[in-house]
Design a protein around this motif. Structure first.
Motif, mmCIF file in Angstrom:
data_model
loop_
_atom_site.group_PDB
_atom_site.id
_atom_site.type_symbol
_atom_site.label_atom_id
_atom_site.label_comp_id
_atom_site.label_asym_id
_atom_site.label_seq_id
_atom_site.Cartn_x
_atom_site.Cartn_y
_atom_site.Cartn_z
ATOM 1 N N ASN A 1 -18.837 0.558 10.954
ATOM 2 C CA ASN A 1 -18.706 0.836 9.525
ATOM 3 C C ASN A 1 -20.000 1.143 8.788
ATOM 4 O OD1 ASN A 1 -16.356 1.120 7.994
ATOM 5 N ND2 ASN A 1 -17.068 -0.470 6.623
ATOM 6 N N ARG B 1 0.816 -1.227 0.000
ATOM 7 C CA ARG B 1 0.000 0.000 0.000
ATOM 8 C C ARG B 1 0.846 1.271 0.000
ATOM 9 N NH1 ARG B 1 -2.868 -0.823 5.363
ATOM 10 N NH2 ARG B 1 -1.475 -2.599 5.610
ATOM 11 N N VAL C 1 -14.515 10.734 0.292
ATOM 12 C CA VAL C 1 -13.353 9.928 -0.087
ATOM 13 C C VAL C 1 -13.757 8.452 -0.117
ATOM 14 C CG1 VAL C 1 -11.035 9.225 0.619
ATOM 15 C CG2 VAL C 1 -11.700 11.621 0.777
ATOM 16 N N ASN C 2 -13.486 7.778 -1.240
ATOM 17 C CA ASN C 2 -13.974 6.394 -1.394
ATOM 18 C C ASN C 2 -12.903 5.328 -1.149
ATOM 19 O OD1 ASN C 2 -12.461 6.659 -3.697
ATOM 20 N ND2 ASN C 2 -14.153 6.427 -5.142
ATOM 21 N N ILE C 3 -11.852 5.686 -0.402
ATOM 22 C CA ILE C 3 -10.862 4.696 0.037
ATOM 23 C C ILE C 3 -10.716 4.811 1.563
ATOM 24 C CG2 ILE C 3 -9.594 4.642 -2.157
ATOM 25 C CD1 ILE C 3 -7.490 6.489 -0.802
ATOM 26 N N PRO C 4 -10.105 3.826 2.199
ATOM 27 C CA PRO C 4 -10.018 3.852 3.663
ATOM 28 C C PRO C 4 -9.082 4.955 4.170
ATOM 29 C CG PRO C 4 -9.573 1.664 2.786
ATOM 30 C CD PRO C 4 -9.556 2.593 1.635
ATOM 31 N N PHE C 5 -9.384 5.453 5.341
ATOM 32 C CA PHE C 5 -8.482 6.442 5.930
ATOM 33 C C PHE C 5 -8.380 6.297 7.450
ATOM 34 C CE2 PHE C 5 -12.614 8.496 6.017
ATOM 35 C CZ PHE C 5 -12.624 9.261 7.180
ATOM 36 N N ASP D 1 -12.049 4.941 9.254
ATOM 37 C CA ASP D 1 -11.911 3.489 9.214
ATOM 38 C C ASP D 1 -11.014 2.983 10.322
ATOM 39 O OD1 ASP D 1 -13.282 2.744 6.586
ATOM 40 O OD2 ASP D 1 -12.040 4.473 6.096
ATOM 41 N N TYR E 1 -10.891 -3.651 -1.281
ATOM 42 C CA TYR E 1 -10.300 -3.446 0.043
ATOM 43 C C TYR E 1 -10.884 -4.437 1.054
ATOM 44 C CZ TYR E 1 -8.349 -1.180 4.117
ATOM 45 O OH TYR E 1 -7.646 -0.926 5.272
ATOM 46 N N ASP F 1 -3.717 4.135 -1.881
ATOM 47 C CA ASP F 1 -4.440 2.974 -1.361
ATOM 48 C C ASP F 1 -5.170 3.267 -0.057
ATOM 49 O OD1 ASP F 1 -3.614 1.072 -3.404
ATOM 50 O OD2 ASP F 1 -1.609 1.450 -2.612
ATOM 51 N N GLU F 2 -4.655 4.243 0.657
ATOM 52 C CA GLU F 2 -5.263 4.668 1.920
ATOM 53 C C GLU F 2 -4.784 6.087 2.161
ATOM 54 O OE1 GLU F 2 -4.675 0.590 4.303
ATOM 55 O OE2 GLU F 2 -4.915 2.310 5.627
ATOM 56 N N GLU G 1 -17.814 -0.225 -0.271
ATOM 57 C CA GLU G 1 -17.972 1.198 0.080
ATOM 58 C C GLU G 1 -16.634 1.910 0.252
ATOM 59 O OE1 GLU G 1 -18.354 -1.349 2.065
ATOM 60 O OE2 GLU G 1 -17.798 -0.874 4.129
ATOM 61 N N LYS G 2 -15.540 1.109 0.313
ATOM 62 C CA LYS G 2 -14.205 1.682 0.483
ATOM 63 C C LYS G 2 -13.289 1.281 -0.652
ATOM 64 C CE LYS G 2 -14.520 4.011 4.197
ATOM 65 N NZ LYS G 2 -14.048 5.405 4.264
ATOM 66 N N SER G 3 -13.853 0.682 -1.688
ATOM 67 C CA SER G 3 -13.028 0.122 -2.764
ATOM 68 C C SER G 3 -13.088 0.955 -4.037
ATOM 69 C CB SER G 3 -13.431 -1.325 -3.047
ATOM 70 O OG SER G 3 -13.142 -2.144 -1.936
ATOM 71 N N ALA G 4 -12.989 2.272 -3.871
ATOM 72 C CA ALA G 4 -12.886 3.201 -4.996
ATOM 73 C C ALA G 4 -13.979 2.933 -6.034
ATOM 74 C CB ALA G 4 -11.471 3.157 -5.569
ATOM 75 N N GLU G 5 -13.660 3.159 -7.309
ATOM 76 C CA GLU G 5 -14.732 3.160 -8.319
ATOM 77 C C GLU G 5 -15.305 1.771 -8.590
ATOM 78 O OE1 GLU G 5 -10.841 3.507 -10.688
ATOM 79 O OE2 GLU G 5 -11.627 4.106 -8.752
ATOM 80 N N SER H 1 -20.047 4.530 6.735
ATOM 81 C CA SER H 1 -19.344 4.510 5.445
ATOM 82 C C SER H 1 -20.240 3.991 4.337
ATOM 83 C CB SER H 1 -18.115 3.611 5.531
ATOM 84 O OG SER H 1 -17.248 4.084 6.519
ATOM 85 N N ARG I 1 -23.013 8.986 -2.287
ATOM 86 C CA ARG I 1 -22.208 9.355 -3.461
ATOM 87 C C ARG I 1 -22.859 8.868 -4.758
ATOM 88 N NH1 ARG I 1 -17.791 8.296 0.183
ATOM 89 N NH2 ARG I 1 -17.523 6.168 -0.557
ATOM 90 N N TRP J 1 -5.605 -4.243 -0.127
ATOM 91 C CA TRP J 1 -6.259 -4.454 -1.423
ATOM 92 C C TRP J 1 -5.818 -5.793 -2.015
ATOM 93 C CZ3 TRP J 1 -9.520 -0.585 -3.466
ATOM 94 C CH2 TRP J 1 -9.515 0.626 -2.770
#
Lengths: 251, 197
Positions: B12, A5, A73-77, A98, B141, A45-46, B181-185, B15, B22, B120
């Motif tokens: 979670n 990552r 934001v659509n990735i983990p943070f 997250d 993810y 990736d995060e 929900e956390k795995s981008a597009e 999220s 979105r 990932w």
């Protein structure tokens, strides 16, 4: 196969990013949401948001900010910086973070790690360690690197994992800001002996440094700030480079 | 269209709500049986521990309610595991929509396996309407220590030391181990496909 990552870190003060100039393609580089979304779109990736605000309004501002980040934001943070109370963690996770990271407060009160892991699960508890190599070993520093302890970084990391920390974010103070590469030896020691992921931080200056930390030091993730903020290295190019060097990364 | 997100003692959920937002969809977070039954789509999310979560659901009869749902249901992470027959996590009998055992990752002797798996990983062998326009080998993810074994209902596979079910599907029940929900597009696309069923 699980990928390595790449994690940009954003320092936040009073709801604004502290570093982060040099972005002509976003309207407001001081806006953590816009910058975070840009990194996500580039293939980060995060994200890690490190809050360095020291005011009384801090808690409320941070929770509001976290909600805005989670919305866009659509990735983990991960959110860190001065977290000391179970209630703070609860509020941040409820707001949509997250993971949270703990550092000084956990060192001073190791039972906090057990409590947080039990309440929220190990997967969302990141233990951050700032460490400096001196007199032949790596020692833990507290309060953003201002206070020395006589505890060895490996020992503290091991104890924290036993107590339920789900990841280790390891920052080498010797390397941080030097752009001479990550601290490979201590990263490798932790990564090879602990059964949780290790995020290496401090010293990234070139793309080869990432190859070294993933390859030689077997880090699970690598974190950097200024090289991304100042566009010295851009994430898509970094990932292509890593891929060509045989490092498994996400595209 | 009404989309319900089942509220229970697992993390979670926010999220998932934001991910729907979105996509322009207002998800209702609820544990009210009427609300859940009357929804067009039901999402069963969750991060947490299996036995505590099952106990919470049983005390509210939500386990039986979920098993009997007729509309499309999407289980995510712990939600997917709870839809299986049984979990090794504290020896927990689960809802049983999928006839699959949930097991803990075990480290091979020769090298140290990091548990939980965090990060990932790619999904392969995709065969479900959930994955329309989602390329084979897309990265998703994952955060988990337990996994659903392969079975007749497996519709996507991931490897972490062993091959396991990244996704399951049976009748109106869909489930994914990763966090769309956390795995981008690509993750957003899976949620969108589910909403468009």
């Amino acid at each position: 196969m699980l990928t390595k990552r790449i994690i940009p870190c954003l320092d936040i003060k009073d709801g604004r990013t502290v570093k982060g100039i040099n972005f002509e393609n976003i309207r407001d580089a001081g806006d953590p949401i816009e910058l975070g979304a840009l990194y996500a779109a580039q293939g980060a990736d995060e994200l890690v948001f490190l809050d360095i605000t020291a005011t009384n309004e801090r808690r409320k501002t941070l929770a509001e900010l976290v909600t805005r980040i989670a919305r866009h934001v659509n990735i983990p943070f991960t959110v860190g910086g001065g977290i000391a109370e179970v209630e703070d963690v609860y509020a941040l996770l409820q707001s949509g973070a997250d993971k949270i990271s703990v550092n000084t407060a956990a060192f001073k009160n190791p039972g906090l790690v057990d409590t947080l892991a039990r309440e929220f699960g190990s997967q969302c508890i990141v233990l951050a360690i700032d460490t400096r190599f001196e007199d032949g070993d790596w020692y833990v520093y507290l309060n953003g690197g201002r206070v020395k302890t006589d505890r060895k970084a490996f020992d503290w990391a091991k104890e924290a994992v036993d107590r339920g920390a789900g990841e280790i974010l390891l920052t080498s103070m010797n390397n941080d800001g030097t752009k001479q590469g990550f601290a490979l030896d201590i990263t490798a020691q932790l990564s090879q002996n602990l059964h949780v992921p290790v995020i290496a931080s401090g010293g990234a200056g070139t793309m080869e440094h990432f190859v070294d930390v993933f390859g030689n030091a077997q880090a699970d993730a690598a974190l950097a700030a200024s090289i991304f903020h100042y566009k010295e290295i851009e994430i898509p190019a970094l990932k292509t480079f890593l891929y060509e060097k045989g490092v498994n990364v996400r595209f | 269209m009404k989309t319900a997100i089942i509220k229970y003692n697992a993390g979670n959920i926010r999220s998932v709500q934001f991910a729907l937002e979105r996509l322009g969809v207002d998800g209702i977070v609820t544990d009210n049986p009427e609300e859940i039954l009357s929804a067009d789509r039901v999402i069963f999310p969750g991060v947490g521990e299996a036995s505590t979560a099952m106990r919470y659901l049983q005390e509210r009869n939500l386990d039986k309610l979920i098993a009997g749902l007729q509309q499309p249901v999407l289980g995510i992470c712990l939600g997917m595991q709870l839809l299986c027959r049984h979990s090794e996590e504290n020896d927990t009998p689960c809802i049983g929509v999928f006839d699959v055992e949930v097991k803990r990752f075990t480290s091979p002797v020769e090298n140290l396996l990091k548990i939980p798996q965090i990060g990932w990983n790619n999904i392969t062998g995709l065969h479900s309407v959930m994955f329309e326009h989602v390329p084979e080998n897309s990265y998703m993810y994952f955060v988990h220590s337990y996994y659903a074994a392969l079975g007749a209902d497996t519709v996507a596979i991931t490897n972490y030391v062993i091959n396991y079910s990244a996704a399951l599907q049976k009748d109106n029940f869909y489930a994914v181990q990763f966090h769309p929900e956390k795995s981008a597009e690509h993750g957003a696309r899976i949620i969108e496909n589910f909403l468009n069923l």
